[in-house]
Design a protein around this motif. Structure first.
Motif, PDB file in Angstrom:
ATOM      1  N   GLU A  44       0.864  -1.187   0.000  1.00 10.78           N
ATOM      2  CA  GLU A  44       0.000   0.000   0.000  1.00 10.78           C
ATOM      3  C   GLU A  44       0.903   1.241   0.000  1.00 10.78           C
ATOM      4  OE1 GLU A  44      -2.345   0.566   3.610  1.00 10.78           O
ATOM      5  OE2 GLU A  44      -3.958   1.475   2.455  1.00 10.78           O
ATOM      6  N   CYS A  45       0.506   2.265  -0.740  1.00  7.72           N
ATOM      7  CA  CYS A  45       1.245   3.542  -0.756  1.00  7.72           C
ATOM      8  C   CYS A  45       2.703   3.367  -1.159  1.00  7.72           C
ATOM      9  CB  CYS A  45       1.157   4.234   0.598  1.00  7.72           C
ATOM     10  SG  CYS A  45      -0.517   4.579   1.092  1.00  7.72           S
ATOM     11  N   PHE A  49       4.133   7.860   0.430  1.00  8.79           N
ATOM     12  CA  PHE A  49       3.608   7.536   1.756  1.00  8.79           C
ATOM     13  C   PHE A  49       3.574   8.833   2.555  1.00  8.79           C
ATOM     14  CE2 PHE A  49       3.287   5.973   5.994  1.00  8.79           C
ATOM     15  CZ  PHE A  49       2.757   4.698   5.931  1.00  8.79           C
ATOM     16  N   GLY A  50       2.367   9.344   2.792  1.00  8.81           N
ATOM     17  CA  GLY A  50       2.227  10.603   3.521  1.00  8.81           C
ATOM     18  C   GLY A  50       2.478  11.790   2.613  1.00  8.81           C
ATOM     19  N   LYS A 114      -9.955   0.197  -2.242  1.00 10.13           N
ATOM     20  CA  LYS A 114     -10.039  -0.267  -0.845  1.00 10.13           C
ATOM     21  C   LYS A 114     -11.442  -0.015  -0.277  1.00 10.13           C
ATOM     22  CE  LYS A 114      -7.359   0.390   3.464  1.00 10.13           C
ATOM     23  NZ  LYS A 114      -6.308   1.220   4.107  1.00 10.13           N
ATOM     24  N   PHE A 118      -9.499   2.845   7.361  1.00 11.45           N
ATOM     25  CA  PHE A 118      -8.836   2.716   8.665  1.00 11.45           C
ATOM     26  C   PHE A 118      -9.150   3.948   9.514  1.00 11.45           C
ATOM     27  CE2 PHE A 118      -4.547   2.312  10.991  1.00 11.45           C
ATOM     28  CZ  PHE A 118      -4.919   1.174  11.694  1.00 11.45           C
ATOM     29  N   TYR A 129      -6.241   7.575  13.479  1.00  9.81           N
ATOM     30  CA  TYR A 129      -6.208   7.449  12.023  1.00  9.81           C
ATOM     31  C   TYR A 129      -7.621   7.688  11.494  1.00  9.81           C
ATOM     32  CZ  TYR A 129      -1.663   5.084  12.589  1.00  9.81           C
ATOM     33  OH  TYR A 129      -0.370   4.764  12.888  1.00  9.81           O
ATOM     34  N   GLU A 131      -8.794   7.617   7.885  1.00 12.90           N
ATOM     35  CA  GLU A 131      -8.603   7.478   6.439  1.00 12.90           C
ATOM     36  C   GLU A 131      -9.809   8.011   5.659  1.00 12.90           C
ATOM     37  OE1 GLU A 131      -7.959   3.434   5.003  1.00 12.90           O
ATOM     38  OE2 GLU A 131      -6.688   4.209   3.399  1.00 12.90           O
ATOM     39  N   CYS A 156      -4.664  -3.800   2.891  1.00 13.03           N
ATOM     40  CA  CYS A 156      -4.388  -3.497   4.294  1.00 13.03           C
ATOM     41  C   CYS A 156      -5.553  -3.776   5.251  1.00 13.03           C
ATOM     42  CB  CYS A 156      -3.924  -2.045   4.387  1.00 13.03           C
ATOM     43  SG  CYS A 156      -3.033  -1.656   5.905  1.00 13.03           S
ATOM     44  N   TYR A 157      -6.255  -2.766   5.694  1.00 12.62           N
ATOM     45  CA  TYR A 157      -7.288  -2.911   6.725  1.00 12.62           C
ATOM     46  C   TYR A 157      -8.387  -3.901   6.298  1.00 12.62           C
ATOM     47  CZ  TYR A 157     -10.615  -1.201  10.311  1.00 12.62           C
ATOM     48  OH  TYR A 157     -11.503  -1.084  11.358  1.00 12.62           O
ATOM     49  N   ARG A 160      -8.927  -7.434   7.970  1.00 12.62           N
ATOM     50  CA  ARG A 160      -9.701  -7.728   9.184  1.00 12.62           C
ATOM     51  C   ARG A 160     -11.145  -8.149   8.906  1.00 12.62           C
ATOM     52  NH1 ARG A 160      -7.161  -5.970  13.820  1.00 12.62           N
ATOM     53  NH2 ARG A 160      -5.301  -4.736  13.420  1.00 12.62           N
ATOM     54  N   ALA A 178       0.074  -1.268   4.698  1.00 14.40           N
ATOM     55  CA  ALA A 178       0.924  -0.369   5.494  1.00 14.40           C
ATOM     56  C   ALA A 178       0.478  -0.583   6.941  1.00 14.40           C
ATOM     57  CB  ALA A 178       0.741   1.079   5.048  1.00 14.40           C
ATOM     58  N   PHE A 179       0.507  -1.855   7.340  1.00 12.92           N
ATOM     59  CA  PHE A 179       0.063  -2.229   8.691  1.00 12.92           C
ATOM     60  C   PHE A 179       0.974  -1.574   9.724  1.00 12.92           C
ATOM     61  CE2 PHE A 179      -2.650  -5.503  10.767  1.00 12.92           C
ATOM     62  CZ  PHE A 179      -3.661  -5.536   9.831  1.00 12.92           C
ATOM     63  N   THR A 180       0.378  -1.007  10.740  1.00 11.70           N
ATOM     64  CA  THR A 180       1.173  -0.274  11.730  1.00 11.70           C
ATOM     65  C   THR A 180       2.029  -1.237  12.551  1.00 11.70           C
ATOM     66  OG1 THR A 180      -0.347  -0.394  13.599  1.00 11.70           O
ATOM     67  CG2 THR A 180      -0.776   1.336  11.964  1.00 11.70           C
ATOM     68  N   THR A 183      -0.263  -2.648  15.602  1.00 10.57           N
ATOM     69  CA  THR A 183      -1.296  -3.625  15.228  1.00 10.57           C
ATOM     70  C   THR A 183      -0.685  -4.791  14.461  1.00 10.57           C
ATOM     71  OG1 THR A 183      -1.815  -2.412  13.197  1.00 10.57           O
ATOM     72  CG2 THR A 183      -3.118  -1.866  15.173  1.00 10.57           C
ATOM     73  N   ARG A 216       5.248   7.848  10.831  1.00 13.22           N
ATOM     74  CA  ARG A 216       4.514   6.602  11.058  1.00 13.22           C
ATOM     75  C   ARG A 216       5.471   5.426  11.073  1.00 13.22           C
ATOM     76  NH1 ARG A 216      -0.743   7.374   8.214  1.00 13.22           N
ATOM     77  NH2 ARG A 216      -0.680   5.156   7.821  1.00 13.22           N
TER      78      ARG A 216
HETATM   79  O1  LIG Z   1      -2.554   6.893   4.623  1.00  9.70           O
HETATM   80  C1  LIG Z   1      -1.423   6.607   4.251  1.00  9.70           C
HETATM   81  O2  LIG Z   1      -0.511   7.425   4.051  1.00  9.70           O
HETATM   82  C2  LIG Z   1      -1.086   5.179   4.086  1.00  9.70           C
HETATM   83  N1  LIG Z   1      -2.197   4.346   4.373  1.00  9.70           N
HETATM   84  C3  LIG Z   1      -2.258   3.637   5.469  1.00  9.70           C
HETATM   85  O3  LIG Z   1      -1.332   3.645   6.249  1.00  9.70           O
HETATM   86  C4  LIG Z   1      -3.491   2.826   5.716  1.00  9.70           C
HETATM   87  C5  LIG Z   1      -4.649   3.745   5.927  1.00  9.70           C
HETATM   88  S1  LIG Z   1      -4.385   4.965   7.184  1.00  9.70           S
HETATM   89  N2  LIG Z   1      -3.233   1.974   6.822  1.00  9.70           N
HETATM   90  C6  LIG Z   1      -3.992   0.940   7.167  1.00  9.70           C
HETATM   91  O4  LIG Z   1      -5.009   0.606   6.567  1.00  9.70           O
HETATM   92  C7  LIG Z   1      -3.448   0.184   8.377  1.00  9.70           C
HETATM   93  C8  LIG Z   1      -4.285  -0.976   8.841  1.00  9.70           C
HETATM   94  C9  LIG Z   1      -3.724  -1.548  10.071  1.00  9.70           C
HETATM   95  O5  LIG Z   1      -2.625  -1.263  10.488  1.00  9.70           O
HETATM   96  C10 LIG Z   1      -4.557  -2.490  10.853  1.00  9.70           C
HETATM   97  O6  LIG Z   1      -5.631  -2.943  10.394  1.00  9.70           O
HETATM   98  O7  LIG Z   1      -4.124  -2.799  11.976  1.00  9.70           O
END
Ligand SMILES: O=C(O)CNC(=O)[C@H](CS)NC(=O)CCC(=O)C(=O)O
Length: 266
Positions: A44-45, A49-50, A114, A118, A129, A131, A156-157, A160, A178-180, A183, A216
């Motif tokens: 992802e990204c 990124f950011g 997506k 998130f 977060y 999103e 990513c999210y 779940r 881009a799993f944190t 988490t 991040r």
């Molecule tokens: O926005 C950006 O710059 C990059 N995108 C992300 O990092 C995205 C959306 S904020 N991250 C996730 O979906 C993390 C999910 C996750 O970590 C979980 O489900 O635990």
């Protein structure tokens, strides 16, 4: 059509600069295994990124520097190239977080937006977060057939939400992420194993890793899992790639041994 398909997952620590990120990926492509067909999954990204200004980088569907680059790289290296996500906008307000698939001809073969956004609170330095402030949710799930394998897309999210994957009836699930760090440590591997086991399919998960320019932290641990739920290849937090050969025979073997998919009640 062959019985096998080679896949690579690349793990990066993408930052603000598109040029820098894409140049890093180009150096990785030089190190790919020579075998073709080959599917390459980026997180992802991957391209950006950011955003230092807070204004996210966006492209319109079908035009833009990153989409041109994806097409060019897919053709140049004869790849099925999966760009984990790129913000695609139709208006000035919000974008879709799109997973883009390009074939070896350089043509776009699929786009998945997506679906699950998130919007969470966790105890890392970002904390909150949201999103959905910048992103519209996608409306449909998407599969794409690659060399006879049915590939189901997610981002990513989405990981779940088991019902997202169940509906795909895929041979291979692709999970760019881009799993944190927080988490990811708690949930990344068990969620990936659950999706592989319950859907009796391969899972190719490419995550971001490390501390990014926007502060991040992501978890890394990109991995490829087989339909039995075993991790067949993985990275720790280091940047780089993993390569595995997927096999139709292995899918058939697992599904014949435990025919759970045919025992489903709806
Ligand atoms: O926005 C950006 O710059 C990059 N995108 C992300 O990092 C995205 C959306 S904020 N991250 C996730 O979906 C993390 C999910 C996750 O970590 C979980 O489900 O635990």
């Amino acid at each position: 059509m062959t019985d096998q398909l080679d896949v690579v997952a690349i793990q990066s620590c993408s930052g603000f600069s598109i040029e820098h990120n894409l140049a890093w990926y180009e150096s990785q492509f030089e190190q790919l295994p020579r075998i073709r067909p080959l599917v390459v999954v980026m997180p992802e990204c991957f391209a950006v990124f950011g955003a230092p200004t807070g204004q996210p980088y966006r492209e319109q569907s079908g035009k833009g520097h990153v989409q041109d680059w994806l097409a060019k790289m897919a053709k140049l290296h004869e790849l099925w190239l999966i760009g984990g996500s790129l913000p695609i906008a139709e208006d000035d307000k919000k974008h879709y977080q799109a997973c883009l698939v390009y074939g070896p001809s350089g043509m776009q073969a699929a786009r998945y937006d997506k679906r699950h956004l998130f919007d969470v609170n966790i105890s890392d330095s970002t904390g909150s977060y949201r999103e959905s402030d910048t992103t519209y949710p996608g409306q449909s799930s998407v599969t794409v057939t690659i060399e006879g394998f049915k590939v189901g897309l997610s981002i990513c999210y989405d990981l779940r939400f088991p019902e997202h994957f169940r509906g795909l009836n895929a041979d291979v699930l692709v999970v760019p992420a881009a799993f944190t760090a927080i988490t990811g440590e708690a949930h990344w591997q068990p969620l990936l194993q659950a999706r592989a086991i319950e859907n009796q399919c391969y899972v190719v998960a490419a995550n971001q890793s490390g501390t990014h320019e926007n502060g991040r932290e992501t978890w890394g641990h990109s991995m490829i899992l087989d339909p039995w739920g075993q991790v067949s290849g993985q990275l720790d937090t280091q940047l780089g790639m993993i390569h595995q050969t997927l096999s139709k025979a292995r899918l058939a073997q697992v599904r014949a041994s435990i025919p759970a998919l045919s025992h489903k009640r709806s």
